[in-house]
Write an enzyme that holds these catalytic residues in place. Structure first.
Site, short mmCIF file in Angstrom:
data_model
loop_
_atom_site.label_atom_id
_atom_site.label_comp_id
_atom_site.label_asym_id
_atom_site.label_seq_id
_atom_site.Cartn_x
_atom_site.Cartn_y
_atom_site.Cartn_z
N ARG A 140 6.77 -6.10 7.90
CA ARG A 140 6.74 -6.51 6.33
C ARG A 140 8.17 -6.81 5.88
O ARG A 140 7.73 -7.26 4.80
CB ARG A 140 5.98 -4.93 5.69
N ARG B 231 7.68 3.47 0.39
CA ARG B 231 6.99 2.37 -0.65
C ARG B 231 7.94 1.55 -0.25
O ARG B 231 9.32 1.10 -0.59
CB ARG B 231 7.36 3.15 -2.50
N GLU C 239 3.08 0.33 -4.39
CA GLU C 239 4.61 -0.23 -4.05
C GLU C 239 5.16 -1.04 -4.60
O GLU C 239 6.49 -1.22 -5.02
CB GLU C 239 4.09 -0.47 -2.61
#
Lengths: 175, 765
Positions: free
Chosen positions: B311, B343, B715
């Site tokens: 990510r 988060r 997020e």
């Protein structure tokens, strides 16, 4: 008043008023008020967030003033008046609770009981419309990890306004 | 009445304010005879257990036993990604790691007994910090990569080039409710796990594995959490497992609740990342090529570090086109707790790399960072480095231009410059940054969800879904969707606690996906039920099914509303006619796939966008700083619940501010954590808020293909706080000569101390 329980060895009998009810309970000298409330008396509304006086989640009112139940020994409340979040629902704190609802001031809700007790102390002390700055100062010892505090502060100010309005209404002469 | 899109307070709002909302540890007095467990923790960052002497512990009144590997009936390992997390290890891999657990009649006795356990240690060398891990070639996994074009020759041919290294600090989740679990056997012999977990299914799976039982013998319930933020996605599992082992060997309920010190010292945090970037760009500041090498401090075990590193790479572009790039990441093994979800899940660290590059490029060219950012925005038809076409790139400009205008950026830029010219020791800074955040689990199979909806014959409704409530308001949104789909009142829908015996095989409530996935599953179940009920009502009211409306707990013929029946009456009628009044719902996100070997694919269903303008003030003598004003414009699609979404945006922004400007995890040379409580680890308090905080939702933002046109919100707004860091840099720069063509170095987190150092450095050159 409930019946005094048998005092186990190393323990003493403690008498105090909790949310308007006179209690006598056994406690050990080193037991904190928080431990007594949560695990001795099953008043679990008061939360345990840090165990060391840093987060404010366990704030209760002792003789009307906010204290941290994790840093208060149970024996210190002998003969005194303790109020916890459980008391708020039954008393004049309706304006505060309603404001918290309307502003969605609780997200996970874990800091909320402590926040409410600090706010209640502020409102009961001032008995007038409070400013954002006063609310910030009063809540500076209560940490929240979910909100950005704005909703909480707005709710406290809003509640103070509602309380003043209600007080004004009751003072108006009947016509 | 329509419920979706309305401002509604949290589903448990009333319970929260009366102290009646129960959390896992609040259940303990409901379990008479409950035992308590307390960890024996390693004082060393890396050490072997040579011997354990429990004789002093055994003398403690109330002591029951010391739990160790011999008590485990199944597999004594709780690793979620790989079996590398022994529950009762004989080799401690970080300071604070629990190696044994004392079980006793009271928490106090367990605590006392744990301190009396004498462990003989052989201290081993420790790897601390990501740089040391690179040096030692201490890896958790293979390198991962996303590449486009020939980056080496693109860098060679670029008109300008710069390189830098950026070390980004970690962050403790600091959920107010610490990790807690309570395990008991019910009257049917079922293992019942009450856990403060974001992932009840995984907690069930791990407990079943530890106990050597099929999953059907274990039920996990997550009533609600006092915050999660990712910290309870995998790391609730060992806590529940210890309680389960204790309950297994004693046949009594067992409770584990970590106090704050033990929670901070034994659980994982946001990953620190080291980035090494080489950037090529043209005269306008447009990027030509980016070579980025990231190193994630994964801690001692694998946990979620690889998907987190992915990510980070997926967000290294943020809102900008990287024409030619080589983006790599490596999960490093170090002797700290296993770093985990928080988060943003690596996204914030990746994004910070490119925002750092933007500022450096701007200063190298003596251009404004704003202008350089704008020059690099994605436009229609652009693809990300992993080959996904950017959906709705025009929204980057919409949020950007919108917040520039609403914040009166241009006028305030002039004011800030004028203030700085007039003040020698106090400087202000102003900055705007964008966010583009990909929505979906990047592991495709997690993108599924289930629901179970029960209608009783009086018309009252029970709603079960697979998501957990940690304060984000998921349960509220699910109730809104169910009430609207069934046409009943909100109060008619009772939200049931999240349990694995209601909806099986669920995914973690994570990746901001809770409402998207579970909401679509809830809608699916409700639509099935409504279709069945419509058949009954149509016959009863003498109308066609498609002529009916369901609203306000009433079913009526749309063209002639007096032909109606109450929902409860309809439910009773349906029951008598033997119509099934329960339904499961299911959803899987379409067209999601990613080829990790190729670094290509479609890991996201869509992107969420936002932009923020922040203004700060710095005291040059102390480095003390505060946010004077923050303006946010954020894209949540058509908000399911605007009041909740604004709360998420404000809270995420402040949490991001904490990460970037306040919260510093400090370890000594032996790897011992110094910041073990809120007195030393500073999360934002009420006084740290922006003095003026303005949050707006992007209007006309329907997202097709997502439940009710909404977008995920958990997020993405955290990364809006990067604007605060960039504003601080702008203010630091004002202490030096401008323009200088030189970079303005600023450590992360930019604590007052770091800002003071940055000011000193710039004044000294």
């Amino acid at each position: 008043m409930n019946e005094p329980r048998e005092t186990p060895p190393g323990a003493r009998l403690l008498s105090f008023r909790l949310n308007g009810e006179d209690l006598s309970v056994a406690t050990a000298d080193h037991q904190t008020l928080l431990e007594l409330l949560r695990y001795g008396l099953d008043r679990v509304g008061t939360k345990q967030g840090c165990d060391s006086g840093e987060c404010g989640a366990c704030t209760v009112l002792l003789d009307g003033r906010p204290v941290l139940a994790c840093l208060t020994l149970a024996v210190q409340v002998e003969g005194r008046d303790v109020r916890t979040v459980e008391a708020l629902a039954e008393r004049e704190a309706a304006a505060l609770l309603d404001a918290f609802d309307r502003h969605d001031a609780a997200q996970c809700g874990f800091c909320t009981p402590g926040v409410l007790m600090s706010a209640e102390a502020l409102l009961m002390d001032k008995r007038r419309v409070v400013s954002q700055g006063e609310a910030r100062a009063a809540l500076s010892g209560n940490l929240c990890r979910c909100t950005g505090y704005t909703k909480i502060l707005d709710a406290v100010v809003d509640a103070s306004e509602k309380l003043v309005e209600a007080a004004d209404r009751t003072r108006e002469p009947a016509s | 009445m329509k419920y979706v899109g309305q401002d509604l307070p949290h589903e448990s709002a009333r319970l929260h304010v009366t102290g009646e909302a129960l959390y896992t540890d609040d259940l303990v007095t409901r379990f008479p005879g409950c035992l308590h467990a307390w960890p024996v923790q390693s004082p060393h960052a890396h050490a072997r257990v040579l011997g354990v002497d429990a004789s002093a512990a055994e003398a403690t009144p109330g002591f029951v036993r010391l739990l160790d590997a011999g008590d485990v009936p199944g597999e004594g390992d709780t690793g979620a990604a790989r079996k590398d997390e022994p529950l009762f290890p004989n080799e401690a891999c970080y300071e604070g790691q629990p190696v044994r657990w004392a079980l006793a009649e009271t928490e106090e006795a367990a605590r006392l007994a744990a301190t009396r356990v004498v462990v003989e240690w052989e201290v081993l060398p420790a790897v601390l910090g990501v740089r040391a891990a690179i040096e030692a070639e201490s890896y958790l996994a293979d390198e991962i990569a996303i590449r486009r074009g020939d980056v080496a020759s693109a860098l060679e041919g670029a008109p300008h080039r710069l390189s830098f290294e950026l070390l980004v600090g970690g962050q403790e989740q600091l959920y107010l409710e610490t990790q807690a679990a309570l395990v008991d056997h019910d009257e049917n012999g079922q293992v019942v796990v009450h856990s403060s977990t974001q992932n009840p299914t995984e907690t069930q799976v791990i407990v079943a594995r530890v106990l050597g039982l099929p999953r059907s013998r274990v039920t996990c319930q997550s009533l609600r959490m006092g915050g999660g933020f990712g910290g309870k996605e995998t790391q609730a599992n060992p806590i529940a497992s210890v309680a389960a082992v204790g309950a297994h060997v004693t046949h009594r309920p067992v409770r584990v609740r970590l106090d704050r010190q033990r929670d901070i010292s034994s659980t994982g945090k946001r990953h620190p990342f080291l980035g090494r970037l080489d950037v090529g760009f043209d005269d306008a500041g447009k990027l030509v090529a980016v070579d980025a090498k990231l190193f994630a401090d994964g801690g001692y075990s694998l946990d979620l570090t690889v998907p987190i590193a992915w990510r980070a790479l997926f967000h290294l572009d943020n809102a900008y086109l990287l024409p030619s790039c080589s983006l790599t990441a490596r999960a490093m093994r170090t002797n700290v707790p296993s770093n985990t979800a928080f988060r943003g899940f690596g996204g914030p660290q990746g994004m910070l790399m490119i925002e750092e590059a933007m500022d450096r490029v701007a200063r190298a060219l003596d251009r404004s960072p704003l202008e350089v950012r704008e020059a690099n925005f994605y436009v229609e038809g652009d693809k990300t480095p992993y080959g996904l076409e950017v959906r709705h790139p025009e929204r980057i400009r919409r949020v950007w231009d919108g917040v520039l205008e609403s914040s009166e950026y241009e006028a305030r830029r002039a004011e800030v410059d004028a203030f700085n010219a007039a003040h020698e020791h106090t400087k202000r800074g102003l900055a705007i940054t964008p966010v583009k955040f990909g929505i979906s689990f990047t592991t495709a199979f997690f993108n599924q969800a289930g629901a179970l909806v029960l209608i009783y014959a009086d018309g009252s409704v029970q709603l079960n879904h697979g998501g957990t409530e940690m304060g984000q308001g998921l349960h509220t949104k699910m109730r809104q969707i169910a009430a609207q789909e069934l046409g009943v009142l909100l109060d008619d829908v009772r939200l049931m606690p999240t349990r694995t015996d209601k909806v099986p095989n669920t995914s973690a409530t994570a990746a901001s996906s809770g409402a998207d996935l579970n909401g679509a599953a809830v809608r699916d179940a409700c639509q099935k039920l409504r279709a069945r009920l419509a058949e009954v009502a149509a016959a009863e009211l003498g109308a066609a099914v498609d002529e009916l409306s369901f609203e306000d707990a009433c079913v009526f013929v749309a063209s002639s509303p007096t032909r109606s029946m109450a929902f409860g009456e309809l439910a009773q009628k349906a029951y008598l006619e033997r119509v099934q009044l329960s339904a499961t719902g299911y959803y899987k996100t379409p067209e999601i796939s990613f080829d990790e070997a190729a670094g290509r694919g479609r890991p996201f269903h869509y992107f969420a966008y936002g932009a923020a303008v922040s203004e700060v003030e710095i005291d040059g003598f102390t480095g003390q700083h505060f946010v004077r004003r923050a303006d946010i414009l954020h894209d949540v699609g058509d908000s399911l619940s605007p009041l909740l979404d604004r709360g998420q945006i404000e809270g995420a922004f402040v949490q991001g501010m904490g990460w970037l400007t306040r919260e510093e995890l400090r370890r000594d040379a032996k790897g011992r954590l110094g910041t073990r409580g809120l007195s030393t680890y500073k999360i934002p308090g009420a006084d740290d808020m922006p003095k003026d905080f303005r949050v707006a939702l992007l209007p006309r933002a329907t997202e097709p293909g997502v439940v009710h046109g909404s977008k995920a919100v958990g997020e993405p707004p955290l990364m809006l706080a990067i604007s605060v860091r960039e504003a601080l840099r702008d203010a630091v720069a004002a202490f030096g000569d401008q323009p200088s063509g030189e970079a303005v170095e600023l450590a992360t987190p930019a604590t007052p101390e770091a800002v003071w150092r940055a000011c000193r450095a710039i004044q000294g050159r």
